[in-house]
Design a protein around this motif. Structure first.
Motif, short mmCIF file in Angstrom:
data_model
loop_
_atom_site.label_atom_id
_atom_site.label_comp_id
_atom_site.label_asym_id
_atom_site.label_seq_id
_atom_site.Cartn_x
_atom_site.Cartn_y
_atom_site.Cartn_z
N TYR A 291 0.55 -1.48 -0.32
CA TYR A 291 -0.15 -0.17 0.66
C TYR A 291 1.14 1.05 -0.15
O TYR A 291 0.87 1.98 1.17
CB TYR A 291 -0.66 -0.16 1.47
CG TYR A 291 -1.69 -1.47 0.85
CD1 TYR A 291 -3.10 -1.06 0.43
CD2 TYR A 291 -1.58 -2.34 1.85
CE1 TYR A 291 -3.80 -2.13 0.79
CE2 TYR A 291 -2.46 -3.22 1.81
CZ TYR A 291 -4.03 -3.77 1.31
OH TYR A 291 -4.53 -3.98 1.36
N PRO A 292 1.59 1.71 -0.94
CA PRO A 292 2.44 3.29 -1.37
C PRO A 292 2.14 4.17 -1.01
O PRO A 292 2.89 5.05 -0.60
CB PRO A 292 2.92 2.96 -2.94
CG PRO A 292 1.61 1.71 -3.12
CD PRO A 292 1.17 0.66 -2.16
N GLU A 293 0.27 3.96 -0.67
CA GLU A 293 -0.07 5.17 0.28
C GLU A 293 0.33 5.93 1.87
O GLU A 293 0.53 6.55 1.81
CB GLU A 293 -1.53 5.35 0.31
CG GLU A 293 -1.99 4.49 0.89
CD GLU A 293 -2.56 3.00 -0.54
OE1 GLU A 293 -3.65 2.70 -0.11
OE2 GLU A 293 -2.26 2.60 -1.02
N LEU A 294 0.84 4.75 2.02
CA LEU A 294 1.08 4.69 3.23
C LEU A 294 3.20 5.24 3.71
O LEU A 294 2.61 5.71 5.05
CB LEU A 294 1.77 3.65 4.42
CG LEU A 294 0.14 2.74 4.52
CD1 LEU A 294 0.76 1.51 4.99
CD2 LEU A 294 -0.48 3.20 5.52
N LYS A 295 3.47 5.46 2.55
CA LYS A 295 5.01 5.76 2.48
C LYS A 295 5.13 7.59 2.72
O LYS A 295 6.37 7.35 3.87
CB LYS A 295 5.35 5.44 0.87
CG LYS A 295 5.56 3.94 -0.17
CD LYS A 295 6.61 4.76 -1.04
CE LYS A 295 6.76 3.85 -1.44
NZ LYS A 295 7.18 3.72 -2.94
N GLY A 296 4.75 8.61 2.95
CA GLY A 296 4.83 9.37 3.48
C GLY A 296 4.57 10.10 4.26
O GLY A 296 4.97 10.38 5.60
N ILE A 297 3.35 8.61 5.45
CA ILE A 297 3.68 8.73 6.89
C ILE A 297 4.21 8.20 7.55
O ILE A 297 3.75 7.29 8.54
CB ILE A 297 2.17 8.73 7.02
CG1 ILE A 297 1.25 7.54 6.49
CG2 ILE A 297 1.14 9.73 6.00
CD1 ILE A 297 0.02 7.75 7.30
N THR A 298 4.82 7.26 7.44
CA THR A 298 5.14 5.79 8.07
C THR A 298 7.17 5.77 7.83
O THR A 298 7.79 7.08 7.49
CB THR A 298 4.89 4.73 7.47
OG1 THR A 298 5.79 4.09 6.05
CG2 THR A 298 3.43 4.26 7.67
N GLU A 299 7.63 5.01 8.92
CA GLU A 299 8.85 5.11 9.30
C GLU A 299 8.70 3.16 9.25
O GLU A 299 8.08 2.93 9.84
CB GLU A 299 9.53 5.27 10.26
CG GLU A 299 9.96 7.01 11.04
CD GLU A 299 10.39 7.24 12.64
OE1 GLU A 299 10.52 5.81 12.95
OE2 GLU A 299 10.52 8.02 12.77
N VAL A 300 9.84 2.73 8.34
CA VAL A 300 9.59 1.28 7.76
C VAL A 300 10.40 0.66 8.58
O VAL A 300 11.48 0.65 8.80
CB VAL A 300 10.40 1.40 6.27
CG1 VAL A 300 9.57 -0.08 6.12
CG2 VAL A 300 8.62 2.54 5.14
N ASP A 301 9.84 -0.52 9.37
CA ASP A 301 10.59 -1.90 9.80
C ASP A 301 10.55 -2.73 8.73
O ASP A 301 9.66 -3.82 7.97
CB ASP A 301 9.46 -2.20 11.21
CG ASP A 301 10.09 -3.38 11.51
OD1 ASP A 301 10.51 -3.94 11.83
OD2 ASP A 301 9.63 -3.33 12.87
N ASP A 302 12.03 -3.25 8.62
CA ASP A 302 12.46 -3.71 7.90
C ASP A 302 12.09 -5.62 7.75
O ASP A 302 12.00 -6.60 7.53
CB ASP A 302 13.64 -3.67 7.09
CG ASP A 302 14.61 -4.38 8.06
OD1 ASP A 302 14.38 -4.80 10.13
OD2 ASP A 302 15.61 -3.90 8.45
N GLY A 303 11.30 -5.90 9.53
CA GLY A 303 11.49 -7.22 9.89
C GLY A 303 12.12 -7.78 10.70
O GLY A 303 11.63 -8.90 11.52
N GLY A 304 13.05 -7.23 10.78
CA GLY A 304 14.17 -7.44 11.30
C GLY A 304 14.24 -5.98 13.35
O GLY A 304 15.62 -6.05 14.25
#
Length: 311
Positions: A291-304
């Motif tokens: 859901y690319p619409e989240l890109k501007g509002i999130t800090e992304v956790d790479d799973g680790g």
């Protein structure tokens, strides 16, 4: 507002096959990581919806509590009361009313065992008592509801009714006298369905967002499709205002996204966290890629547990 314990935003349920590779990274089970340990990194509450279909086994209630707490000590659950107390056994075929609901003593014993397993761990935030739209505001149904609320008086109770006949001052005043929460819902407005409200009738404020999939809402053969709906930003903005009103009046407010199809509930829950908190929120990398619409509002956790910003 994201980090305050007085406002908790999360999803209805967490164990869905179609969340694999979308919310949960592929191969999560091979890491020997419980789904709740992953979910608790991004939310501080979730609603147990499996308890509607089958009673919570106490050993599972304790396990869930400890798994979530190991990652997020502030995490709490809400839990739906088993359907034997709120729905006719033939609810798909006949209207639900006090005359058709048939719980027994064993249902009460099993329900309490499950709820108590969460409460003993300090992880039961509220008991959600959900009735269908066919459960109307009649004298017989009011009597049944009063009896049911007394039956489970030791828990923080919240009632979800879906028929517009309950939306009247006398009903709200009675909820306040009983110190029982009123569940404010978003649902397709079909027939006499309850419209959006912002009531606070106890220390617990509660909001459930079911989505607005009008075409599939009453199609019992497509239960997943019923919840296939992604709220638009303008729709969430209106609920942001309602949630802020509710949160100002309640001691603790729960906002639960129930549009679970392909993790859309998680998307909208994170968007609401951002709207209400005004800052970027942590999100799974797989979800942001889906859901690319989240890109501007999130800090992304790479799973680790490592975070980065995606432009």
């Amino acid at each position: 507002m994201e980090s305050t314990p007085h406002l908790r935003i999360g999803t209805a349920g967490w164990s869905y096959k179609d969340w694999a590779g979308i919310f949960y990274p592929s191969g999560l089970e091979h890491r020997k990581q419980h789904q709740l340990e992953y979910l608790a990194r991004f939310f501080d509450t979730t609603e147990i919806n499996t308890s509607f279909y089958g009673h919570i086994r106490p050993e599972l209630g304790r396990l869930w509590s400890r798994k979530a707490a190991s990652v997020n000590p502030d995490f709490v659950f809400t839990a739906k009361l088993h359907r034997s107390f709120t729905h006719s056994p033939l609810a798909v075929m006949e209207p639900t009313s006090a005359a058709s609901i048939r719980p027994n003593d064993e249902d009460e014993r099993l329900a309490r065992e499950g709820l108590d397993s969460l409460a003993a761990e300090g992880k039961l935030g509220a008991l959600l008592i959900q009735f269908p739209v066919s459960f109307k505001n009649t004298s017989l149904n009011r009597e049944y509801l009063e009896e049911l609320l007394r039956q489970f008086i030791e828990y923080p109770r919240v009632v979800e009714v879906r028929h517009e006949s309950w939306n009247q001052p006398e009903t709200i005043a009675e909820f306040m006298r009983a110190k029982v929460g009123f569940c404010n819902i978003d649902q397709p407005l079909l027939g006499q369905s309850l419209s959006a409200t912002e009531y606070v009738t106890s220390g617990v404020g509660y909001v459930r967002l079911h989505g607005r999939n009008y075409d599939q809402w009453f199609d019992s053969d497509n239960r997943d499709d019923r919840y296939n709906y992604l709220y638009k930003p303008a729709e969430l903005e209106k609920w942001k205002e309602k949630v802020e009103t509710i949160a100002r009046k309640a001691e603790t407010t729960y906002v639960i996204a129930n549009n679970h199809f392909q993790a859309k509930a998680a998307v909208n829950a994170l968007e609401l966290k951002h709207l209400l908190g005004g800052t970027k929120v942590a999100a799974p990398e797989t979800l942001v890629r889906s859901y690319p619409e989240l890109k501007g509002i999130t800090e992304v956790d790479d799973g680790g547990g490592n975070y980065s910003l995606l432009a």
